[in-house]
Each structure stands twice: as structure tokens, then as C-alpha cells.
Design a protein around this motif. Structure first.
Motif, PDB file in Angstrom:
ATOM      1  N   ALA A  28       0.841  -1.206   0.000  1.00 44.55           N
ATOM      2  CA  ALA A  28       0.000   0.000   0.000  1.00 44.55           C
ATOM      3  C   ALA A  28       0.870   1.248   0.000  1.00 44.55           C
ATOM      4  CB  ALA A  28      -0.931  -0.012   1.208  1.00 44.55           C
ATOM      5  N   ASN A  29       2.052   1.165  -0.557  1.00 45.22           N
ATOM      6  CA  ASN A  29       3.023   2.251  -0.497  1.00 45.22           C
ATOM      7  C   ASN A  29       2.874   3.186  -1.694  1.00 45.22           C
ATOM      8  OD1 ASN A  29       5.148   3.655   0.705  1.00 45.22           O
ATOM      9  ND2 ASN A  29       6.664   2.604  -0.566  1.00 45.22           N
ATOM     10  N   PHE A  30       1.710   3.873  -1.751  1.00 45.19           N
ATOM     11  CA  PHE A  30       1.440   4.825  -2.822  1.00 45.19           C
ATOM     12  C   PHE A  30       0.405   5.813  -2.309  1.00 45.19           C
ATOM     13  CE2 PHE A  30      -0.956   0.899  -3.419  1.00 45.19           C
ATOM     14  CZ  PHE A  30      -2.267   1.352  -3.396  1.00 45.19           C
ATOM     15  N   GLU A  31       0.183   6.900  -3.048  1.00 50.93           N
ATOM     16  CA  GLU A  31      -0.731   7.938  -2.568  1.00 50.93           C
ATOM     17  C   GLU A  31      -2.126   7.371  -2.305  1.00 50.93           C
ATOM     18  OE1 GLU A  31      -2.507  12.365  -3.592  1.00 50.93           O
ATOM     19  OE2 GLU A  31      -1.793  11.106  -5.237  1.00 50.93           O
ATOM     20  N   GLY A  32      -2.602   7.578  -1.108  1.00 51.31           N
ATOM     21  CA  GLY A  32      -3.928   7.113  -0.728  1.00 51.31           C
ATOM     22  C   GLY A  32      -3.965   5.682  -0.238  1.00 51.31           C
ATOM     23  N   GLY A  33      -2.838   4.944  -0.355  1.00 54.47           N
ATOM     24  CA  GLY A  33      -2.821   3.549   0.054  1.00 54.47           C
ATOM     25  C   GLY A  33      -2.843   3.400   1.564  1.00 54.47           C
ATOM     26  N   ARG A  34      -3.514   2.347   2.039  1.00 55.73           N
ATOM     27  CA  ARG A  34      -3.555   2.100   3.480  1.00 55.73           C
ATOM     28  C   ARG A  34      -3.938   0.649   3.736  1.00 55.73           C
ATOM     29  NH1 ARG A  34      -3.196   5.656   7.493  1.00 55.73           N
ATOM     30  NH2 ARG A  34      -3.826   5.074   9.611  1.00 55.73           N
ATOM     31  N   LEU A  35      -3.134   0.005   4.581  1.00 57.57           N
ATOM     32  CA  LEU A  35      -3.378  -1.375   4.961  1.00 57.57           C
ATOM     33  C   LEU A  35      -2.549  -1.689   6.191  1.00 57.57           C
ATOM     34  CD1 LEU A  35      -5.003  -3.846   3.907  1.00 57.57           C
ATOM     35  CD2 LEU A  35      -2.915  -4.607   2.776  1.00 57.57           C
ATOM     36  N   GLY A  36      -3.053  -2.575   7.036  1.00 54.57           N
ATOM     37  CA  GLY A  36      -2.314  -3.001   8.210  1.00 54.57           C
ATOM     38  C   GLY A  36      -1.496  -4.242   7.923  1.00 54.57           C
ATOM     39  N   GLN A  37      -1.347  -5.092   8.935  1.00 58.45           N
ATOM     40  CA  GLN A  37      -0.510  -6.284   8.825  1.00 58.45           C
ATOM     41  C   GLN A  37      -1.075  -7.268   7.798  1.00 58.45           C
ATOM     42  OE1 GLN A  37       2.480  -6.919  10.597  1.00 58.45           O
ATOM     43  NE2 GLN A  37       2.568  -8.457   8.976  1.00 58.45           N
ATOM     44  N   VAL A  38      -0.193  -7.788   6.962  1.00 58.79           N
ATOM     45  CA  VAL A  38      -0.560  -8.775   5.944  1.00 58.79           C
ATOM     46  C   VAL A  38       0.052 -10.116   6.317  1.00 58.79           C
ATOM     47  CG1 VAL A  38      -0.374  -9.427   3.511  1.00 58.79           C
ATOM     48  CG2 VAL A  38      -0.720  -7.015   4.141  1.00 58.79           C
ATOM     49  N   THR A  39      -0.760 -11.160   6.314  1.00 56.58           N
ATOM     50  CA  THR A  39      -0.302 -12.499   6.671  1.00 56.58           C
ATOM     51  C   THR A  39      -0.732 -13.487   5.597  1.00 56.58           C
ATOM     52  OG1 THR A  39      -0.556 -11.987   9.026  1.00 56.58           O
ATOM     53  CG2 THR A  39      -0.360 -14.319   8.421  1.00 56.58           C
TER      54      THR A  39
END
Length: 404
Positions: A28-39
Motif C-alpha cells: 500500500a506504499n502509494f498515494e492514498g494507500g492504506r493497509l495493516g498487517q498482511v499475513t
């Protein structure tokens, strides 16, 4: 104008990604991106926690935004389980803004989006999770809560109209991360303000509510590109704040600014250093009034799970509701919702913008909430085209609401 660099430069939200042995990755490393822990649970199944956002008191957690990218999954059945969805709203724990009713969208180019179908989502009430199951047709696919509308999107729109005589762009102030707070004035400059009605419109006080920015874009395009819209500019002044929280939009925020303040909850108690957005917006309104210019109507646009209009028990609000209900087939048939004095009784600093403007200045100020779930007509979730189409209807509605 060339606003793209200053609007979209961003301190990205914390985001997690993990690559599988098959080369699938989520980020989610872009403008507006958002996310927590990914498993990664199995070869083609992932758990993605929503990062959410809390306020300055570490309360009122909101988990109503996610926007991430999946790479390396072309033609592979993909299952993504969204977790950590439970939050708190107005100090009431247990709200779940992400549910099966608000259908995720996917895109292969960040331009054309579609909602996932009934067969592609599954709600688990026991675990409070939402499972997405689909097979990407391309190597990269973006997934989001709603179709995103970023600062870059707004910058591109404003650049389109930078040479138009009917358009004036001002900077009211800057955000904590030094992005400009933009105020767009759209009217026929050859006709005096004293001969026109004045309407202020505001969107994106809460950065996740992307549908409201599309409505504003639809309104701007209607005013400047259509004969009916240009006729309105002879009669009205439109003061437009398309993105009230550009920092939140850039980092993929949810509801609070960089200091943890809700930009629609502190209009009666502004801490200048920590709420520069509200301070600048309120000062712009005061400056306008000090110049002996009227504000015949103020409207703030929001997204939720229903369509309705709320505000003081004034004729403008009743007319606004009637016009919007007729044009949007709003589910609520009860008319204008008369507002309470404050959002949370007995707690200072909890007035919304429409409560605050009515209380302090007696400006007829109203809230329009627009449903992000399935709507009765056209019996589906709203598409980008649907959101844009609300803009012209809103322009005509505020004209009627301000008519004598």
C-alpha cells in the motif's frame, strides 16, 4: 496551476507487504494507500488487517478505508480476508463501517473500477471479517473500499480549467504537512456579487469519503462545460472546497488529521496549531462575511450507509432535501433531519461544521450524506459515473434552495 507536486507529496502511512514463494505480494506504499498487517495463510489466501485510525485521545477508532495493490496473481484464484474491522464512533464501541453492504472495488489501471459481485464477497458475522475471492485477469490489481479520489486527481482537474475566467483559485492556509488548503471560486466575474446568490460547498472533511470528491468534480464540470451550468454562473457564486483534508487523502487516512482531530467535529473549539485546516476554512468564511458578502447556503458533503439531508429547521434545508430526494431517489422519505445542537452532548469541541456555522453566524448550513452501499435506484452500488452525475443535480438543487 501545476498543483500535482504540492498536493500529492506525501508521508505514506505505515504499510506492510509480504511476498509468497509464488511471487505474489501485497503493498500500500502509494498515494492514498492504506493497509495493516498482511499475513499469508496459504498459497493463494491472505489475511489483511485494516490499519484504521484513532483520534487525539486514542478513541473513536475508524477502520473505514483500505486501498492496496496485489502483484503476481494473474489467473490465480485469490482469497483476501479483511480483518480488524470493529471500531468506535462518537465514543460508542462496536461500529463496523466495512461490511458486505459496502462492496469493495478493484481496478487493473487505477482508472476503470468495478465492484466485486455477490459471488466474490462473503461476510463472516462470527469473526467480523469480509472475505474477497476473485481471479485477477492481470498481473497487478488494486483493491479499495471505494473508488479512490486523490490529491493528484484534483490537481489534474484544476489544471484543466486554470485558464478559465470563471475560475479563481486561492490558498486558505496549509495543513500540518504543509499542503495547500484550496478554495475554488466559480462564477461569472462580469456580474457583481451583490446580484448573485452565494453557495459554499465542502467535501472530504473525512478523507475516506471519496464519493464526495467525485460529486464536486461533476458539479465543477457541469458549471464550466455545459450551457445550463454556465447560466447558473450568471446567477450564483460557488465557493468550493473539494478536499478539506489533503494530508489524510495523501496518506490514506480515515477520519482524523495529523494531530488526531476530526475535521467535522471541532468547529466550536479550534486549537490553531493542531487544527490548521478548520482554522483556515473558518477564517476564509469570516473574511468573506467581513467583506459584506452573503452566504445564502452552506453544504458539506459526506458518505455513509444512507442518503439524507440534515441541518437547522430552515426553508433552505427543506427545499434542498426535496430537490435532492427527487433527483437521487434517496431512501429516506422523512424530509430534512433537524440537527442537534452538538454531536456529543456536554463535550466541548464536538460541533460539526454545519452546527458551528449555524450557531455562530446563523448561516443556513446543511449536511448531505450519500450512501456508499447499494441504492434503490439504479438498484446497485454507485459507480464513478453515478457519483459524477450527482454534481449537476446538486448545482440545480442549491439554486432552488436559495431562491426567494
Amino acid at each position: 496551476m501545476l498543483l500535482l507536486n504540492t498536493l500529492s507529496a506525501t508521508q505514506l502511512a505505515p504499510a506492510y507487504g509480504q511476498s509468497s514463494s509464488a511471487g505474489v505480494s501485497i503493498s500500500a506504499n502509494f498515494e492514498g494507500g492504506r493497509l495493516g498487517q498482511v499475513t499469508q495463510v496459504s498459497n493463494n489466501r491472505w489475511q489483511c488487517a485494516l490499519l484504521g485510525e484513532t483520534d487525539s485521545e486514542n478513541r473513536n477508532r475508524q477502520a473505514s478505508w483500505y486501498y492496496f495493490r496485489v502483484d503476481g496473481s494473474k489467473d490465480q484464484p485469490l482469497t483476501i480476508e479483511l480483518t480488524d474491522l470493529v471500531g468506535e464512533y462518537n465514543y460508542r464501541y462496536g461500529t463496523i463501517p466495512v461490511s458486505a453492504e459496502i462492496r469493495p472495488v478493484i481496478s487493473y489501471d487505477q482508472t476503470t473500477w468495478r465492484h466485486l459481485t455477490d459471488d466474490e464477497v462473503q461476510w463472516n458475522d462470527a469473526d467480523t471479517t469480509l472475505m474477497l475471492s476473485f481471479t485477477p485477469q492481470h498481473n497487478t490489481v488494486w483493491v479499495a473500499h471505494l473508488v479512490p479520489y486523490t490529491n493528484q486527481t484534483l490537481g489534474q482537474l484544476l489544471d484543466t480549467y486554470q485558464s478559465r475566467s470563471e475560475v479563481e483559485l486561492d490558498t486558505m492556509g496549509v495543513t500540518p504537512e504543509e499542503r495547500p488548503l484550496l478554495l475554488l471560486t466559480v462564477t461569472n466575474p462580469e456580474i457583481p456579487i451583490s446580484q448573485k446568490k452565494v453557495v459554499w460547498l465542502m467535501a472530504r472533511q473525512h478523507s475516506w469519503e471519496a464519493g464526495t470528491s467525485y460529486v464536486m468534480e461533476g458539479l465543477i464540470r457541469y458549471l464550466l462545460d455545459s450551457n445550463k451550468g454556465r447560466t447558473l454562473l450568471d446567477q450564483m457564486v460557488f465557493k468550493l472546497i473539494s478536499i478539506s483534508d489533503p494530508d489524510g487523502v495523501a496518506r490514506g487516512g480515515v477520519r482524523f488529521n495529523a494531530f488526531g482531530h476530526d475535521l467535522n467535529r471541532n468547529w466550536d473549539y479550534v486549537i490553531t496549531k493542531e487544527m490548521p485546516e478548520i482554522k483556515a476554512q473558518k477564517q476564509a468564511i469570516k473574511k468573506w462575511l467581513a467583506q459584506d458578502h452573503p452566504i445564502d447556503l452552506f453544504v458539506t458533503l459526506h458518505n455513509t450507509k444512507a442518503d439524507f439531508v440534515e441541518g437547522p429547521d430552515q426553508p433552505e434545508g427543506h427545499k434542498l432535501w426535496k430537490e435532492m430526494a427527487q433527483s437521487l431517489s434517496m431512501a429516506s422519505e422523512k424530509g430534512l433531519r433537524v440537527m442537534k445542537a452538538s454531536t456529543t452532548a456536554g463535550k466541548p469541541g464536538r460541533m460539526t461544521v454545519f452546527q458551528g456555522l449555524w450557531s455562530e453566524f446563523k448561516i443556513p448550513a446543511f449536511l448531505i450524506e450519500m450512501n456508499v452501499g447499494k441504492v434503490e435506484k439504479p438498484n446497485r452500488h454507485r459507480t464513478v459515473e453515478d457519483w459524477l452525475a450527482i454534481g449537476p443535480k446538486l448545482a440545480e438543487a442549491v439554486k432552488i434552495a436559495t431562491s426567494d
